[in-house]
Scaffold this motif. Sequence first.
Motif, PDB file in Angstrom:
ATOM      1  N   SER A 164      -0.747   3.641   5.333  1.00  0.00           N
ATOM      2  CA  SER A 164       0.704   3.719   5.352  1.00  0.00           C
ATOM      3  C   SER A 164       1.210   4.058   6.759  1.00  0.00           C
ATOM      4  CB  SER A 164       1.145   4.775   4.339  1.00  0.00           C
ATOM      5  OG  SER A 164       2.410   5.235   4.624  1.00  0.00           O
ATOM      6  N   MET A 165       0.515   4.948   7.431  1.00  0.00           N
ATOM      7  CA  MET A 165       0.912   5.321   8.798  1.00  0.00           C
ATOM      8  C   MET A 165       0.800   4.129   9.743  1.00  0.00           C
ATOM      9  SD  MET A 165      -0.232   9.019   9.948  1.00  0.00           S
ATOM     10  CE  MET A 165      -1.299   9.759   8.840  1.00  0.00           C
ATOM     11  N   VAL A 166      -0.290   3.363   9.576  1.00  0.00           N
ATOM     12  CA  VAL A 166      -0.496   2.181  10.429  1.00  0.00           C
ATOM     13  C   VAL A 166       0.623   1.175  10.177  1.00  0.00           C
ATOM     14  CG1 VAL A 166      -2.058   0.225  10.881  1.00  0.00           C
ATOM     15  CG2 VAL A 166      -2.997   2.514  10.559  1.00  0.00           C
ATOM     16  N   ARG A 167       0.960   0.999   8.898  1.00  0.00           N
ATOM     17  CA  ARG A 167       2.010   0.053   8.509  1.00  0.00           C
ATOM     18  C   ARG A 167       3.331   0.413   9.187  1.00  0.00           C
ATOM     19  NH1 ARG A 167       0.496  -0.010   3.343  1.00  0.00           N
ATOM     20  NH2 ARG A 167       1.982   1.565   2.697  1.00  0.00           N
ATOM     21  N   GLU A 168       3.581   1.710   9.306  1.00  0.00           N
ATOM     22  CA  GLU A 168       4.843   2.150   9.901  1.00  0.00           C
ATOM     23  C   GLU A 168       4.728   2.408  11.402  1.00  0.00           C
ATOM     24  OE1 GLU A 168       6.023   5.424   7.440  1.00  0.00           O
ATOM     25  OE2 GLU A 168       5.901   4.145   5.679  1.00  0.00           O
ATOM     26  N   SER A 169       3.615   1.983  11.979  1.00  0.00           N
ATOM     27  CA  SER A 169       3.341   2.160  13.419  1.00  0.00           C
ATOM     28  C   SER A 169       3.515   3.612  13.864  1.00  0.00           C
ATOM     29  CB  SER A 169       4.262   1.275  14.262  1.00  0.00           C
ATOM     30  OG  SER A 169       4.203  -0.039  13.814  1.00  0.00           O
ATOM     31  N   ALA A 170       3.102   4.521  13.044  1.00  0.00           N
ATOM     32  CA  ALA A 170       3.221   5.943  13.399  1.00  0.00           C
ATOM     33  C   ALA A 170       2.120   6.342  14.376  1.00  0.00           C
ATOM     34  CB  ALA A 170       3.126   6.794  12.143  1.00  0.00           C
ATOM     35  N   ASP A 171       2.393   7.338  15.171  1.00  0.00           N
ATOM     36  CA  ASP A 171       1.392   7.860  16.113  1.00  0.00           C
ATOM     37  C   ASP A 171       0.506   8.841  15.329  1.00  0.00           C
ATOM     38  OD1 ASP A 171      -0.023   9.304  17.987  1.00  0.00           O
ATOM     39  OD2 ASP A 171       1.586   9.277  19.468  1.00  0.00           O
ATOM     40  N   ILE A 172      -0.681   8.379  14.991  1.00  0.00           N
ATOM     41  CA  ILE A 172      -1.560   9.162  14.115  1.00  0.00           C
ATOM     42  C   ILE A 172      -1.882  10.541  14.695  1.00  0.00           C
ATOM     43  CG2 ILE A 172      -3.951   9.238  13.241  1.00  0.00           C
ATOM     44  CD1 ILE A 172      -3.582   6.458  12.267  1.00  0.00           C
ATOM     45  N   LYS A 173      -2.146  10.564  16.007  1.00  0.00           N
ATOM     46  CA  LYS A 173      -2.505  11.851  16.625  1.00  0.00           C
ATOM     47  C   LYS A 173      -1.348  12.841  16.505  1.00  0.00           C
ATOM     48  CE  LYS A 173      -4.594  10.533  20.564  1.00  0.00           C
ATOM     49  NZ  LYS A 173      -5.230  10.652  21.856  1.00  0.00           N
ATOM     50  N   MET A 174      -0.139  12.322  16.743  1.00  0.00           N
ATOM     51  CA  MET A 174       1.021  13.207  16.701  1.00  0.00           C
ATOM     52  C   MET A 174       1.277  13.685  15.264  1.00  0.00           C
ATOM     53  SD  MET A 174       4.824  12.489  18.079  1.00  0.00           S
ATOM     54  CE  MET A 174       5.372  11.786  16.558  1.00  0.00           C
ATOM     55  N   VAL A 175       1.157  12.766  14.307  1.00  0.00           N
ATOM     56  CA  VAL A 175       1.410  13.126  12.905  1.00  0.00           C
ATOM     57  C   VAL A 175       0.459  14.246  12.467  1.00  0.00           C
ATOM     58  CG1 VAL A 175       1.252  12.313  10.513  1.00  0.00           C
ATOM     59  CG2 VAL A 175       2.364  10.885  12.227  1.00  0.00           C
ATOM     60  N   PHE A 176      -0.823  14.090  12.766  1.00  0.00           N
ATOM     61  CA  PHE A 176      -1.788  15.096  12.310  1.00  0.00           C
ATOM     62  C   PHE A 176      -1.647  16.421  13.079  1.00  0.00           C
ATOM     63  CE2 PHE A 176      -3.899  11.590  10.133  1.00  0.00           C
ATOM     64  CZ  PHE A 176      -4.109  12.204   8.920  1.00  0.00           C
TER      65      PHE A 176
END
Lengths: 280, 90
Positions: free
Chosen positions: A124-136
């Motif tokens: 879901s994060m990839v789909r929304e182009s979210a910054d994984i490092k920042m989210v976690f």
Amino acid sequence: MTELKKTTVKEFVESARMKSDFKEQLEGLRKEVSMCNIDKGEMRRLFREVPLAKIKEYRKMGHDIGMPLKMNEIVVLYVQEKRVPLAEIKDDSPKTVVSGLDSMKPEEKPDFLSVIIDTSYINSMVRESADIKMVFTRLHQLYQGQTGGQFEIVMPQGVYDELSNQLKGPRGKPQVDDKGRPKITSKAFNDLQELIYSSDPIIKLEKDYVSNEDAKEALSKAMQKKTKNRNARVGDGDTAVMLYIRDMAKLKGVAFRVMTYDTDFIGLLKGWKNVTVPMI
Amino acid sequence: MSMLGQRITENVRGAINGDEESRRSINLLLQLPFSTIDKVIPLKDEETRYAKVLLAGMKAVENDKDAIAYLRKEGMADLLEKRPKKLAIR
């Protein structure tokens, strides 16, 4: 009855040193020690024996010595200290993957939160182009504040493997969803690896929790029964998450938050006490 | 932590003397890198020191660099050298 005098470690080492056969003695001892092998099922059983207070104590100790201890290391140290009997092996078959969770009693005051990452959450994060490092990083800060540090963000190995397989894809290209969007990108996967393998990891990879066919089948049946969806699909990630919850649920005072967006999986998890899922 | 160190020493002694339970405990312990073992066993007495040397020896066989460095530091690196072959008597 007289007890035979035991050789002290000093006597053993010095005697081997005198005879110049320390290496041979060592290899002999190593061989005998390695014959007393302990399999993964036994490790999981041992893990369930470790009281939460001890886990905290070892974690603190790991922090004090500058070496964060993983779960298997905690088990190893607990066995040294308490001499937990190793011979008895309880039923740990994969078919028991969901049994026992129905009767799980609610924790009134959980003192530890286990945040478990499922494959669909990353997708879901990839789909929304979210910054994984920042989210976690933010998620970590959030739970740090909420729990006073009594939490961990974990990813079972089965989830990691599923993401890795999605990246490789059947023809060497990343798998795509029904709208043609990639489920995972190499950048997202690299970010995830950084979060797992950094010197102070934000996500803990639980290497013992991988999917297997028996557990998958048991979970699929349970899911179909509970969600009334005959097409409920079970992935390797979901299965690994369930196996992890099953083992951790034996510890007292632990609450779970499963980060998933898989509606079938949420349907299954909803009934269990101590398990929460994000709002969709 | 000192209790843990003491128990590990007891397990090493038990393993030498053929105690099955101790051997299994040590088998588990050897899954950890020596750097961790070193830090969780504080040096308290001579027996603990020798237990650490023995564990370092077993890890050194696996080429654990920290274990080899520990043996050197303790002046025990010679322990891992091969026994010189006896000269044939002519």
